[in-house]
Design a protein around this motif. Sequence first.
Motif, PDB file in Angstrom:
ATOM      1  N   TYR A  12     -25.302   4.694  12.361  1.00 43.12           N
ATOM      2  CA  TYR A  12     -24.555   5.896  11.972  1.00 43.12           C
ATOM      3  C   TYR A  12     -25.020   7.126  12.760  1.00 43.12           C
ATOM      4  O   TYR A  12     -24.223   7.814  13.403  1.00 43.12           O
ATOM      5  CB  TYR A  12     -24.714   6.112  10.474  1.00 43.12           C
ATOM      6  CG  TYR A  12     -24.037   7.359   9.963  1.00 43.12           C
ATOM      7  CD1 TYR A  12     -22.667   7.374   9.731  1.00 43.12           C
ATOM      8  CD2 TYR A  12     -24.771   8.520   9.730  1.00 43.12           C
ATOM      9  CE1 TYR A  12     -22.040   8.526   9.271  1.00 43.12           C
ATOM     10  CE2 TYR A  12     -24.153   9.662   9.271  1.00 43.12           C
ATOM     11  CZ  TYR A  12     -22.791   9.661   9.044  1.00 43.12           C
ATOM     12  OH  TYR A  12     -22.179  10.796   8.607  1.00 43.12           O
ATOM     13  N   PHE A  48     -17.981   2.320  11.140  1.00 45.85           N
ATOM     14  CA  PHE A  48     -18.137   2.968   9.835  1.00 45.85           C
ATOM     15  C   PHE A  48     -17.093   4.074   9.741  1.00 45.85           C
ATOM     16  O   PHE A  48     -16.506   4.488  10.743  1.00 45.85           O
ATOM     17  CB  PHE A  48     -19.543   3.567   9.669  1.00 45.85           C
ATOM     18  CG  PHE A  48     -19.994   4.364  10.856  1.00 45.85           C
ATOM     19  CD1 PHE A  48     -19.567   5.677  11.065  1.00 45.85           C
ATOM     20  CD2 PHE A  48     -20.831   3.799  11.807  1.00 45.85           C
ATOM     21  CE1 PHE A  48     -19.956   6.404  12.161  1.00 45.85           C
ATOM     22  CE2 PHE A  48     -21.230   4.522  12.927  1.00 45.85           C
ATOM     23  CZ  PHE A  48     -20.793   5.828  13.099  1.00 45.85           C
ATOM     24  N   GLU A 157     -23.181  13.112   5.661  1.00 46.49           N
ATOM     25  CA  GLU A 157     -22.110  12.129   5.827  1.00 46.49           C
ATOM     26  C   GLU A 157     -20.790  12.762   5.399  1.00 46.49           C
ATOM     27  O   GLU A 157     -20.707  13.428   4.374  1.00 46.49           O
ATOM     28  CB  GLU A 157     -22.399  10.862   5.024  1.00 46.49           C
ATOM     29  CG  GLU A 157     -23.567  10.079   5.592  1.00 46.49           C
ATOM     30  CD  GLU A 157     -23.605   8.634   5.108  1.00 46.49           C
ATOM     31  OE1 GLU A 157     -22.529   8.031   4.935  1.00 46.49           O
ATOM     32  OE2 GLU A 157     -24.723   8.123   4.909  1.00 46.49           O
ATOM     33  N   GLY A 270     -27.003   6.951  -1.343  1.00 51.11           N
ATOM     34  CA  GLY A 270     -26.857   6.880   0.106  1.00 51.11           C
ATOM     35  C   GLY A 270     -28.097   6.377   0.798  1.00 51.11           C
ATOM     36  O   GLY A 270     -29.095   6.010   0.166  1.00 51.11           O
ATOM     37  N   GLY A 271     -28.031   6.397   2.119  1.00 49.89           N
ATOM     38  CA  GLY A 271     -29.117   5.835   2.926  1.00 49.89           C
ATOM     39  C   GLY A 271     -30.209   6.815   3.275  1.00 49.89           C
ATOM     40  O   GLY A 271     -31.150   6.448   3.989  1.00 49.89           O
ATOM     41  N   ALA A 337     -18.186   4.258  -2.758  1.00 50.65           N
ATOM     42  CA  ALA A 337     -19.096   4.929  -1.836  1.00 50.65           C
ATOM     43  C   ALA A 337     -19.996   5.894  -2.596  1.00 50.65           C
ATOM     44  O   ALA A 337     -19.661   6.366  -3.681  1.00 50.65           O
ATOM     45  CB  ALA A 337     -18.300   5.684  -0.776  1.00 50.65           C
ATOM     46  N   SER A 342     -16.807   8.900   3.108  1.00 53.47           N
ATOM     47  CA  SER A 342     -17.792   7.971   3.637  1.00 53.47           C
ATOM     48  C   SER A 342     -17.483   6.579   3.125  1.00 53.47           C
ATOM     49  O   SER A 342     -16.885   6.427   2.049  1.00 53.47           O
ATOM     50  CB  SER A 342     -19.205   8.382   3.186  1.00 53.47           C
ATOM     51  OG  SER A 342     -20.158   7.396   3.528  1.00 53.47           O
ATOM     52  N   ASP A 344     -20.151   4.486   2.986  1.00 50.84           N
ATOM     53  CA  ASP A 344     -21.539   4.079   2.783  1.00 50.84           C
ATOM     54  C   ASP A 344     -21.771   3.747   1.312  1.00 50.84           C
ATOM     55  O   ASP A 344     -21.592   4.600   0.435  1.00 50.84           O
ATOM     56  CB  ASP A 344     -22.456   5.217   3.230  1.00 50.84           C
ATOM     57  CG  ASP A 344     -23.913   4.792   3.359  1.00 50.84           C
ATOM     58  OD1 ASP A 344     -24.272   3.727   2.824  1.00 50.84           O
ATOM     59  OD2 ASP A 344     -24.689   5.529   3.988  1.00 50.84           O
ATOM     60  N   ARG A 346     -24.779   2.270   0.348  1.00 53.12           N
ATOM     61  CA  ARG A 346     -26.219   2.113   0.148  1.00 53.12           C
ATOM     62  C   ARG A 346     -26.677   2.970  -1.025  1.00 53.12           C
ATOM     63  O   ARG A 346     -26.419   4.151  -1.076  1.00 53.12           O
ATOM     64  CB  ARG A 346     -26.981   2.506   1.415  1.00 53.12           C
ATOM     65  CG  ARG A 346     -26.792   1.540   2.576  1.00 53.12           C
ATOM     66  CD  ARG A 346     -27.464   2.043   3.832  1.00 53.12           C
ATOM     67  NE  ARG A 346     -26.837   3.262   4.330  1.00 53.12           N
ATOM     68  CZ  ARG A 346     -27.296   3.968   5.359  1.00 53.12           C
ATOM     69  NH1 ARG A 346     -28.399   3.578   5.984  1.00 53.12           N
ATOM     70  NH2 ARG A 346     -26.655   5.064   5.764  1.00 53.12           N
ATOM     71  N   SER A 348     -25.558   3.382  -3.853  1.00 50.94           N
ATOM     72  CA  SER A 348     -24.443   4.137  -4.428  1.00 50.94           C
ATOM     73  C   SER A 348     -24.511   4.128  -5.945  1.00 50.94           C
ATOM     74  O   SER A 348     -24.512   3.060  -6.569  1.00 50.94           O
ATOM     75  CB  SER A 348     -23.108   3.536  -3.985  1.00 50.94           C
ATOM     76  OG  SER A 348     -22.046   4.025  -4.772  1.00 50.94           O
TER      77      SER A 348
END
Length: 449
Positions: A12, A48, A157, A270-271, A337, A342, A344, A346, A348
Amino acid sequence: MSTTISVIGVGYLGAVHAASMAELGHDVIGLDVDADRVAALNDGRAPFHEPGFEQILRRGLQADRLRFTTDYADLADVEVHFLGLGTPQRTDGNGADLSYLRAAADSLREVLPARGGAPTLVVGKSTVPVGTARTLAEQLGAVQGVHLIWNPEFLREGFAVKDTLAPDRLVYGVADPEDHEATEAAAGRLDAVYAQILERGTTRLVMGFEAAELVKASANAFLATKISFINAISEICEATGADVTDVARAIGMDDRIGPKFLRAGVGFGGGCLPKDIRAFMASAEDLGVGESLAFLREVDAINGRRRTRVVELAVELLGAETTSGLRGRRITVLGAAFKPDSDDVRDSPALEVACRLREAGAQVRITDPEALAGAARRAPGLETEQDTDQALRGAELVLLLTEWGQYKELDPARTRELVEVPRIIDGRNVLEPRQWREAGWEFRALGRP
């Protein structure tokens, strides 16, 4: 003036940075060990969802200013190398896994001498524990004429392209800020890369390696703390009957505090924020000053409690005594998400709540405009539905857990016609309670009476 640039690690962060540097007119090579990702990027396909990214990716490819490779030999004549490797949470603790970054530095070191001794700049973008840049500088120091600058990213993001091309500040971490000659030589080369950004008046801050690393870690820790602070107040509001949105609006008018990140809800994910605050705590422990960041444990715990509270509210609204009473109940979750704009998933909150409800025996259907493929990978067997109307049909309870615009704009009267029973939990505090209640909905939100 154009510079030849590499971006090593095109996940990303790296992919957005590579395409953005090409957008500024530089010649850019993105490198990654993932051949499928490299092939997709070379074909102009974004791996992504990020608004604006695919457009600048394709522009860079079409202008022959951007390409992607898996071969470090292609980087031999590059002037400036950016390191954009991921630093995920370690599987054996809270610390950051630096193995990808170290492996990339080793591989890069093998091709650096190919420039015939000409000065080369290596720029770190990854989020790392304090002390990492100095260790990497020593790792790369065996190659003559190599300078390292730590240049942390502050991407959001959903706004990553904008934040790269028009950042609110540029931070340069150098080995010795008091060595003005070496600092200006290295910083001047990075200035040439960012010339268009600096010409617009963007502030440039030069500091030591350790301070630059701490800027990024501190910023994320502060944002996480602000979110968890208002969520802690939300818990008190629920106990007293106060409305957390009234509290947040009033304290946000104080310019020492400000209104951003004061929306109570299901919390952050998120990440970045979750793993970064844990890595920051682990770094402090390693430095022998763990007590200085002990408060971040409660920040993390508050964030986790918000997810649990949504499950508790679902039990309450469905008239059950415990989670076992959810068995067979039909629940629709709006959002997979961790945030809108986004894909993403991760860490979440939306996806975790959906999985907890399913594990309790509920029939859970989850919908999201962009993140269903990721949700299916992370939670195999979870029922997904792309169409919002179809996802809502027959639901006994609706949970809004990712604040996509199309969910915020749902018409309560029309939506009532789709569901079996009009019950909704606003996990992001983005709906108007009176409007939904007047349309016949049983409405609950975190921190609101």
